[in-house]
Design a protein around this motif. Structure first.
Motif, PDB file in Angstrom:
ATOM      1  N   ILE A 179       0.837  -1.193   0.000  1.00 40.08           N
ATOM      2  CA  ILE A 179       0.000   0.000   0.000  1.00 40.08           C
ATOM      3  C   ILE A 179       0.875   1.246   0.000  1.00 40.08           C
ATOM      4  O   ILE A 179       2.046   1.208   0.397  1.00 40.08           O
ATOM      5  CB  ILE A 179      -0.967   0.049   1.199  1.00 40.08           C
ATOM      6  CG1 ILE A 179      -0.200   0.300   2.512  1.00 40.08           C
ATOM      7  CG2 ILE A 179      -1.807  -1.195   1.291  1.00 40.08           C
ATOM      8  CD1 ILE A 179      -1.107   0.716   3.665  1.00 40.08           C
ATOM      9  N   ALA A 180       0.291   2.338  -0.471  1.00 37.39           N
ATOM     10  CA  ALA A 180       0.883   3.667  -0.316  1.00 37.39           C
ATOM     11  C   ALA A 180       0.061   4.358   0.765  1.00 37.39           C
ATOM     12  O   ALA A 180      -1.081   4.753   0.524  1.00 37.39           O
ATOM     13  CB  ALA A 180       0.843   4.434  -1.634  1.00 37.39           C
ATOM     14  N   GLY A 181       0.618   4.465   1.984  1.00 38.42           N
ATOM     15  CA  GLY A 181      -0.122   4.990   3.124  1.00 38.42           C
ATOM     16  C   GLY A 181       0.518   6.236   3.704  1.00 38.42           C
ATOM     17  O   GLY A 181       1.752   6.398   3.673  1.00 38.42           O
ATOM     18  N   CYS A 182      -0.315   7.118   4.245  1.00 41.11           N
ATOM     19  CA  CYS A 182       0.184   8.387   4.770  1.00 41.11           C
ATOM     20  C   CYS A 182       1.137   8.155   5.940  1.00 41.11           C
ATOM     21  O   CYS A 182       0.881   7.329   6.821  1.00 41.11           O
ATOM     22  CB  CYS A 182      -0.983   9.270   5.203  1.00 41.11           C
ATOM     23  SG  CYS A 182      -0.452  10.902   5.806  1.00 41.11           S
ATOM     24  N   ASP A 193      -5.523   8.421   8.103  1.00 39.87           N
ATOM     25  CA  ASP A 193      -5.636   7.013   7.707  1.00 39.87           C
ATOM     26  C   ASP A 193      -5.729   6.824   6.188  1.00 39.87           C
ATOM     27  O   ASP A 193      -6.186   5.787   5.710  1.00 39.87           O
ATOM     28  CB  ASP A 193      -6.838   6.358   8.381  1.00 39.87           C
ATOM     29  CG  ASP A 193      -8.157   7.023   8.009  1.00 39.87           C
ATOM     30  OD1 ASP A 193      -8.135   7.996   7.229  1.00 39.87           O
ATOM     31  OD2 ASP A 193      -9.210   6.566   8.501  1.00 39.87           O
ATOM     32  N   THR A 194      -5.265   7.797   5.427  1.00 39.05           N
ATOM     33  CA  THR A 194      -5.279   7.681   3.969  1.00 39.05           C
ATOM     34  C   THR A 194      -4.319   6.586   3.516  1.00 39.05           C
ATOM     35  O   THR A 194      -3.161   6.540   3.946  1.00 39.05           O
ATOM     36  CB  THR A 194      -4.869   9.013   3.315  1.00 39.05           C
ATOM     37  OG1 THR A 194      -5.790  10.038   3.713  1.00 39.05           O
ATOM     38  CG2 THR A 194      -4.861   8.905   1.802  1.00 39.05           C
ATOM     39  N   GLY A 195      -4.802   5.717   2.674  1.00 41.35           N
ATOM     40  CA  GLY A 195      -3.956   4.639   2.155  1.00 41.35           C
ATOM     41  C   GLY A 195      -4.582   4.017   0.922  1.00 41.35           C
ATOM     42  O   GLY A 195      -5.815   3.942   0.815  1.00 41.35           O
ATOM     43  N   PHE A 196      -3.748   3.574  -0.018  1.00 39.93           N
ATOM     44  CA  PHE A 196      -4.228   3.001  -1.266  1.00 39.93           C
ATOM     45  C   PHE A 196      -3.418   1.752  -1.607  1.00 39.93           C
ATOM     46  O   PHE A 196      -2.192   1.757  -1.479  1.00 39.93           O
ATOM     47  CB  PHE A 196      -4.085   4.012  -2.420  1.00 39.93           C
ATOM     48  CG  PHE A 196      -4.635   5.375  -2.116  1.00 39.93           C
ATOM     49  CD1 PHE A 196      -5.999   5.625  -2.166  1.00 39.93           C
ATOM     50  CD2 PHE A 196      -3.783   6.416  -1.757  1.00 39.93           C
ATOM     51  CE1 PHE A 196      -6.511   6.887  -1.874  1.00 39.93           C
ATOM     52  CE2 PHE A 196      -4.277   7.678  -1.471  1.00 39.93           C
ATOM     53  CZ  PHE A 196      -5.648   7.907  -1.526  1.00 39.93           C
ATOM     54  N   ALA A 197      -4.101   0.701  -2.036  1.00 42.66           N
ATOM     55  CA  ALA A 197      -3.405  -0.486  -2.517  1.00 42.66           C
ATOM     56  C   ALA A 197      -2.676  -0.152  -3.807  1.00 42.66           C
ATOM     57  O   ALA A 197      -3.226   0.492  -4.700  1.00 42.66           O
ATOM     58  CB  ALA A 197      -4.399  -1.622  -2.753  1.00 42.66           C
ATOM     59  N   VAL A 198      -1.410  -0.558  -3.889  1.00 39.08           N
ATOM     60  CA  VAL A 198      -0.638  -0.319  -5.109  1.00 39.08           C
ATOM     61  C   VAL A 198      -1.099  -1.325  -6.158  1.00 39.08           C
ATOM     62  O   VAL A 198      -0.974  -2.535  -5.962  1.00 39.08           O
ATOM     63  CB  VAL A 198       0.870  -0.469  -4.851  1.00 39.08           C
ATOM     64  CG1 VAL A 198       1.653  -0.254  -6.142  1.00 39.08           C
ATOM     65  CG2 VAL A 198       1.329   0.518  -3.783  1.00 39.08           C
ATOM     66  N   PRO A 199      -1.641  -0.867  -7.284  1.00 39.51           N
ATOM     67  CA  PRO A 199      -2.208  -1.800  -8.266  1.00 39.51           C
ATOM     68  C   PRO A 199      -1.137  -2.488  -9.105  1.00 39.51           C
ATOM     69  O   PRO A 199       0.020  -2.066  -9.145  1.00 39.51           O
ATOM     70  CB  PRO A 199      -3.086  -0.897  -9.136  1.00 39.51           C
ATOM     71  CG  PRO A 199      -2.437   0.443  -9.057  1.00 39.51           C
ATOM     72  CD  PRO A 199      -1.850   0.541  -7.674  1.00 39.51           C
ATOM     73  N   ALA A 236      -4.054  -4.051 -16.641  1.00 39.16           N
ATOM     74  CA  ALA A 236      -4.618  -4.980 -17.629  1.00 39.16           C
ATOM     75  C   ALA A 236      -6.039  -4.599 -18.004  1.00 39.16           C
ATOM     76  O   ALA A 236      -6.510  -4.905 -19.102  1.00 39.16           O
ATOM     77  CB  ALA A 236      -4.575  -6.404 -17.077  1.00 39.16           C
ATOM     78  N   SER A 237      -6.763  -3.925 -17.099  1.00 35.94           N
ATOM     79  CA  SER A 237      -8.160  -3.563 -17.368  1.00 35.94           C
ATOM     80  C   SER A 237      -8.326  -2.112 -17.822  1.00 35.94           C
ATOM     81  O   SER A 237      -9.441  -1.648 -18.004  1.00 35.94           O
ATOM     82  CB  SER A 237      -9.012  -3.810 -16.111  1.00 35.94           C
ATOM     83  OG  SER A 237      -8.508  -3.071 -15.015  1.00 35.94           O
ATOM     84  N   GLY A 238      -7.210  -1.377 -17.981  1.00 34.66           N
ATOM     85  CA  GLY A 238      -7.292   0.006 -18.440  1.00 34.66           C
ATOM     86  C   GLY A 238      -6.574   0.969 -17.513  1.00 34.66           C
ATOM     87  O   GLY A 238      -5.900   0.565 -16.563  1.00 34.66           O
ATOM     88  N   ILE A 239      -6.741   2.271 -17.775  1.00 35.51           N
ATOM     89  CA  ILE A 239      -6.100   3.311 -16.972  1.00 35.51           C
ATOM     90  C   ILE A 239      -6.920   3.554 -15.714  1.00 35.51           C
ATOM     91  O   ILE A 239      -8.137   3.694 -15.770  1.00 35.51           O
ATOM     92  CB  ILE A 239      -5.975   4.627 -17.767  1.00 35.51           C
ATOM     93  CG1 ILE A 239      -5.201   4.392 -19.069  1.00 35.51           C
ATOM     94  CG2 ILE A 239      -5.289   5.699 -16.920  1.00 35.51           C
ATOM     95  CD1 ILE A 239      -3.791   3.919 -18.862  1.00 35.51           C
ATOM     96  N   ARG A 240      -6.240   3.614 -14.573  1.00 34.42           N
ATOM     97  CA  ARG A 240      -6.928   3.903 -13.321  1.00 34.42           C
ATOM     98  C   ARG A 240      -6.025   4.723 -12.410  1.00 34.42           C
ATOM     99  O   ARG A 240      -4.792   4.717 -12.529  1.00 34.42           O
ATOM    100  CB  ARG A 240      -7.351   2.637 -12.605  1.00 34.42           C
ATOM    101  CG  ARG A 240      -6.243   1.627 -12.339  1.00 34.42           C
ATOM    102  CD  ARG A 240      -6.509   0.792 -11.119  1.00 34.42           C
ATOM    103  NE  ARG A 240      -6.364   1.550  -9.891  1.00 34.42           N
ATOM    104  CZ  ARG A 240      -6.411   0.989  -8.666  1.00 34.42           C
ATOM    105  NH1 ARG A 240      -6.617  -0.300  -8.552  1.00 34.42           N
ATOM    106  NH2 ARG A 240      -6.261   1.725  -7.583  1.00 34.42           N
ATOM    107  N   CYS A 241      -6.681   5.424 -11.502  1.00 32.32           N
ATOM    108  CA  CYS A 241      -5.973   6.229 -10.496  1.00 32.32           C
ATOM    109  C   CYS A 241      -5.466   5.318  -9.385  1.00 32.32           C
ATOM    110  O   CYS A 241      -6.013   4.239  -9.142  1.00 32.32           O
ATOM    111  CB  CYS A 241      -6.929   7.281  -9.951  1.00 32.32           C
ATOM    112  SG  CYS A 241      -6.219   8.389  -8.693  1.00 32.32           S
ATOM    113  N   LEU A 242      -4.433   5.773  -8.680  1.00 31.16           N
ATOM    114  CA  LEU A 242      -3.985   5.054  -7.489  1.00 31.16           C
ATOM    115  C   LEU A 242      -5.145   4.879  -6.516  1.00 31.16           C
ATOM    116  O   LEU A 242      -5.290   3.838  -5.882  1.00 31.16           O
ATOM    117  CB  LEU A 242      -2.826   5.812  -6.821  1.00 31.16           C
ATOM    118  CG  LEU A 242      -2.327   5.259  -5.486  1.00 31.16           C
ATOM    119  CD1 LEU A 242      -1.732   3.862  -5.662  1.00 31.16           C
ATOM    120  CD2 LEU A 242      -1.290   6.206  -4.867  1.00 31.16           C
ATOM    121  N   ASP A 243      -5.985   5.896  -6.426  1.00 32.66           N
ATOM    122  CA  ASP A 243      -7.208   5.823  -5.634  1.00 32.66           C
ATOM    123  C   ASP A 243      -8.277   5.114  -6.462  1.00 32.66           C
ATOM    124  O   ASP A 243      -8.813   5.672  -7.415  1.00 32.66           O
ATOM    125  CB  ASP A 243      -7.671   7.229  -5.249  1.00 32.66           C
ATOM    126  CG  ASP A 243      -8.956   7.240  -4.432  1.00 32.66           C
ATOM    127  OD1 ASP A 243      -9.532   6.143  -4.193  1.00 32.66           O
ATOM    128  OD2 ASP A 243      -9.399   8.329  -4.048  1.00 32.66           O
TER     129      ASP A 243
END
Length: 258
Positions: free
Chosen positions: A198-201, A208-214, A232-239
């Motif tokens: 994850i990318a977490g604050c 508690d902001t955090g995002f799974a690294v895709p 693989a499924s297209g362009i997406r944001c980290l969020d």
């Protein structure tokens, strides 16, 4: 070491399957008991077992007077009793998978199923589902193949994470690379493992902001300020909840027309 085994029992048997109904069979059959307690009774005809019980709660066997097997699952019971025994044996077993190399410790095949394991000595290596195991060997003394994994960049690291850490490679590339997007937070996002990467604050638990690294590579910046990933499924944001990565600003359209 491989400690799972498939038991094989063969002979002239009576087979009784009991649940709401009772069915009884007699014949020379081969019974297979798998490590997950699945019991399959095969005769000479067709590919489908005469009787079976999938992932039984319990399986007991007795080799006196031929042999007997009793498997139970809930209200179901499967009994096999040999009148004449032709064979009773057990054999080492492992999951079957796609060959990906040779074990440097014992020389047996390395295969990939849910992870990568050796069919000889049983050594196991955890591999991300999206990883590609390469023909190229690691340059270190372990002698294992490398795997290619996309986590912001395409990383080529050893199968053995104790030898070459994927986490360390991602952290070196992206730790503190992005600012926390939460209003009034001046923190940076740290690369951490919390089940997955994850990318977490850095100010957790205050933030508690955090995002799974895709699984994908960074290919730009989202309108929200976070990076976008080509997956693989297209362009997406980290969020993953942000839909602005798919929006095209009007001014960009105008510039494209000029």
């Amino acid at each position: 070491m491989i400690d799972d085994a498939i038991r094989v029992l063969a002979g002239d048997c009576t087979v009784i399957a009991e649940d709401a109904d009772r069915e009884e069979y007699r014949g020379r059959v081969t019974t297979i008991v798998k490590p997950d307690n699945t019991v399959l009774v095969h005769d000479i005809d067709g590919y489908q077992p005469v009787a079976w019980l999938t992932r039984a709660d319990s399986v007991s066997s007795d080799r006196r007077d031929g042999f007997s097997v009793v498997a139970k699952k809930g209200t179901q019971t499967l009994r096999i009793a040999a009148h004449e025994r032709d064979g009773f044996a057990h054999y080492p077993a492992s999951a079957a998978g796609t060959p990906v190399g040779t074990c440097p410790d014992c020389g047996a095949a390395l295969v990939r199923s849910s992870g990568v394991h050796c069919v000889g000595c049983g050594d196991r290596y955890g591999v991300p589902a999206d990883a590609t195991v390469r023909d190229e060997h690691c340059g270190c003394d372990c002698g294992l193949p490398k795997m290619r994994v996309e986590r912001g960049l395409a990383f080529n690291v050893c199968l053995d994470r104790g030898c070459e850490s994927l986490d360390a490679a991602v952290k070196e590339a992206f730790d503190r690379e992005w600012a926390c997007p939460k209003a009034d937070c001046d923190g940076d996002l740290r690369i951490l493992r919390r089940g997955g990467l994850i990318a977490g604050c850095e100010h957790y638990p205050d933030c508690d902001t955090g995002f799974a690294v895709p699984a994908g590579v960074v290919d730009g910046e989202c309108a929200c300020g976070l990076p976008t990933f080509e997956t693989a499924s297209g362009i997406r944001c980290l969020d993953a909840t942000c839909d602005r990565a798919l929006e095209t600003p009007l001014e960009d359209d105008a510039a494209a027309d000029d």
